[in-house]
Design an enzyme around this catalytic site. Sequence first.
Site, PDB file in Angstrom:
ATOM      1  N   PRO A   2       0.832  -1.207   0.000  1.00  0.00           N
ATOM      2  CG  PRO A   2       0.025  -1.011   2.166  1.00  0.00           C
ATOM      3  CD  PRO A   2       0.705  -1.967   1.234  1.00  0.00           C
ATOM      4  CD  GLU A   3       2.513   3.348  -4.322  1.00  0.00           C
ATOM      5  OE1 GLU A   3       2.617   4.556  -4.589  1.00  0.00           O
ATOM      6  OE2 GLU A   3       2.714   2.462  -5.176  1.00  0.00           O
TER       7      GLU A   3
END
Length: 287
Positions: A2-3
Amino acid sequence: MPELPEVEVVRRGLDAHVVGATVDSVQVLHPRAVRRHEPGPRDLALQVTGQEVASVERRGKYMWLVLEPADLALVVHLGMSGQMLVQPPTVPDEKHLRIRAVLDNGADLRFVDQRTFGGWALAPLVEVDGDRLPLPVAHIARDPMDPRFDPDAVVAVLRTKHTEIKRALLDQTVVSGIGNIYADEALWRARIHGNRPTDALSRPKLRSALDAATEVMAEALGQGGTSFDALYVNVNGESGYFERSLNVYGRENEPCRRCGAPIRREKFMNRSSYSCPKCQPRPRTAR
């Protein structure tokens, strides 16, 4: 992984549903989920029980719950498949439930992780440049969504480095929160090939890359922020909720939305980079 936008979606959901709640009990159901907490599962459960969630914070891709009165950070590592779910206790356990914290507001805070790459760990809070951060996060730079983020200072740092611009954008000690997906998207918007060396790019060009990263992540956050149910806080772990709006990432051989040239995929650090051969020509030294 995830960013920033996906992690911020989770942070906002937790902020709405667990801040102010006190932890009545903690059950660690898989030891790998607390492997970063060296004293072990029992110690984590004992220290978290009885604490109030004072706030939910984030820097870059890192997120933590501030616990009072112990003044500790419960650092949440989402890994590749971690989910933080706020559920009524009547909901059956998820197949890959790893940790359950029972809250005094009538909800369960559940950590679900199929691949068990993520987990929870307690850490002391330390002051860094006017902010209080968990010790393991103290070296992480500010991210473009931080109100105190200084893009000109980051440009100055980039100008001192002799590295490829994409590698620099992924360096969490220079600027945090940008991962492989949004780096490709930002460089496409700025019309810069990821192999261009930072010390060969002008200050305005470097600034355009940072501005593009800020812009694309803000747009992704805007979409992700409306995608979760009140009792469901989720990180996708891949391209997030912004997938349908990606301009280059994952679009090999599809036409560039700007010029029509087929998007190319290149190997990059055991991953892939996507770019437009016309809008983002390779530097002459790149092979």
